[in-house]
Design an enzyme around this catalytic site. Structure first.
Site, PDB file in Angstrom:
ATOM      1  CB  SER A 261      90.212  10.372  96.872  1.00 62.03           C
ATOM      2  OG  SER A 261      89.682  11.306  95.958  1.00 62.03           O
ATOM      3  CE  LYS A 262      98.006   8.235  95.626  1.00 63.31           C
ATOM      4  NZ  LYS A 262      98.673   7.142  95.019  1.00 63.31           N
TER       5      LYS A 262
END
Ligand code: GLU
Length: 502
Positions: A261-262
């Site tokens: 994930s970011k």
């Protein structure tokens, strides 16, 4: 399909940037097609108009090309199976949708958003998996809605979607190249919307039609699409088409094994490009996220050509692949170590010019921008930098005067005698005819030894004053590259500037 030319595709939605997972999907499709002497195609899936981002399509293709993934057919370069952008194929989807309506595989649904939501909440409360309740399934298709009401609604111009009618209680079976045989029970499958109220198809509908019409032989995509397979296979069956072979790639994970994930780091390929990573290292890194050559192989560095020869879907694992940035950094270093000097010089020049526009250098410009000088810097720093631009940004002292000095190191290295020793040694350096690493070393040792001192008493201060920092390549070689004039100037100015010792 036997003997058919292999055709694979990357089908991104133009929502802004290229995710590293997307790059891997594109790469595996490309490698497989090229290995099989087939074609790799890019199709843009922009049926969700609300998520569409201006210029995203251009950027996606540009980024893929930067990485060396060149499509045989794409919206930018055309081909025999276009258009390659789904929003330009609306009439095709409408025509196939009509066919499904006529054959009673699809039906109109006038349910409002609120109605659907109410139904969903009710089912959740009852502990059921939320599914459309088939209120608008026509009587002649086994539902409760009379044809007359449907006709009336249509004539009134009320908004509707078109749903597929999933047959009850059938088993849907297929073989995934990576995961083996997989079976779904149709009762777990929702009556998927095929056409939205804005006249656009959904992903599922458009992608099945296009995958068939564009004659793809293999669909290689992320694991998140595995659960869509029953819907897709039913559509192939409704149309009487043969489904392509499928391979669902493993998830990408953060080092703590959560889904990539970011929040835990960059996921856009563009971020890595901006930071200065090379296409070679990124491709190599991404290729290894799920694929390996096989037991017994210790090899980690693979170029695109070798990947094309060695890649196989059979050697793609099922287990999630950990995205380990250390590995990418290590690979980048390997590529820098082995990159031809001319290539590095060509990469460094524009970075240096940009820096020189921002800052003034006291060193002769014709020297520091010359290939001979840059080559010397490269040979000294090749093993030390992690990214190409660091030949400039991590080694600014080869071009600019130190702006500050490592205070901690000064405190540790300076004694009351240091400045006196330095000033004395500067005059020796000044008298040197040949300012070479060997000569500097001999002079330094010859200077400190009769005083009963160790070379270190001067090595560290000399490094700090001439570079500002307390680490770097061999001091003698660094001084040689900087040149006599610069070194003398820096030592003298440095001593004056230093706050410690007073
Ligand atoms: N448009 C889908 C995506 O954004 C493509 C999925 C597929 O390859 O079928 O990932």
């Amino acid at each position: 399909m036997v003997g058919q030319r292999v055709r694979t595709r990357f089908a991104p939605s133009p929502t802004g940037y290229l995710h590293v997972g997307g790059l891997r999907t594109a790469l595996y499709n490309y490698l497989y097609a090229k290995k099989m002497k087939g074609d790799f195609i890019i199709r843009i899936e922009d049926t969700d108009q609300s998520r569409k981002v201006e210029d995203a399509q251009k950027n996606l293709i540009k980024t893929l090309e930067w990485a060396g993934i060149i499509a045989d057919e794409s919206p930018e370069h055309g081909g025999n199976f276009g258009p390659y952008v789904q929003s330009e194929r609306l009439d095709i989807y409408a025509q196939y949708c009509k066919q499904l309506l006529n054959n009673q595989h699809a039906y109109y649904c006038f349910a409002t958003h609120d109605e659907l939501e109410e139904n969903r909440q009710l089912q959740i409360k009852q502990g059921l998996q939320p599914k459309y309740n088939r209120k608008w399934l026509p009587e002649e298709m086994g539902g409760n809605m009379p044809a007359s009401i449907i006709k009336q609604k249509l004539e009134s111009g009320a908004p509707y979607v078109i749903r597929m009618k999933v047959p009850d209680y059938v088993s849907i079976w297929f073989e995934d190249i990576i995961r083996g045989p997989i079976e779904f029970d149709s009762s777990t499958v929702d009556d998927q919307v095929l056409m939205k109220s804005d006249g656009f198809p959904t992903y599922h509908f458009a992608s099945v039609i296009d995958d068939h019409l564009m004659e793809f032989t293999h669909i290689i995509r992320g694991e998140e699409w595995l659960s869509s397979m029953p819907k897709h296979l039913l559509l192939y069956e409704f149309f009487g088409w043969e489904a392509p072979k499928v391979a669902h790639l493993p998830l990408l994970l953060n080092p703590d094994r959560s889904k990539l994930s970011k929040r835990q780091g960059d996921v856009a390929v563009e971020d890595y490009i901006r930071k200065g990573y090379s296409a070679e290292a990124i491709i190599n890194f991404v290729a290894m996220l799920g694929w390996n050559e096989g037991e017994g192989s210790e090899q980690e560095v693979y170029g695109m050509k070798e990947l094309t020869e060695k890649f196989s879907l059979e050697r793609v694992g099922k287990a999630g692949a950990v995205f380990n940035i250390e590995k990418l950094n290590w690979l980048e270093k390997q590529y820098i170590k082995n990159r031809p000097t001319e290539q590095l010089i060509a990469a460094i020049k524009p970075i240096l010019s940009a820096e020189l526009k921002q800052k003034t250098s006291l060193m002769p410009l014709e020297i520091i921008t010359s290939e001979v000088y840059l080559e010397k810097v490269i040979e000294l720093m090749r093993e030390r930098v992690g990214l190409e631009h660091e030949f400039v940004t991590f080694s600014t002292y080869f071009y600019f005067e130190p702006e500050s000095y490592d205070e901690e190191a000064i405190k540790k290295r300076w004694t009351v005698d240091t400045n006196t020793l330095l000033l004395e040694f500067v005059t020796i350096l000044e008298s040197l005819e040949e300012f070479s690493a060997d000569n500097i070393e001999t002079q330094l040792k010859g200077f400190v030894e009769p005083k009963g001192l160790k070379a270190a008493v001067l090595i560290h201060p000399l490094r700090i004053l001439s570079s500002g920092v307390s680490f770097g390549p061999s001091l003698y070689h660094m001084l040689e590259v900087l040149g006599k004039e610069t070194v003398l100037r820096r030592i003298r100015t440095g001593i004056k500037k230093l706050a410690y010792p007073v």
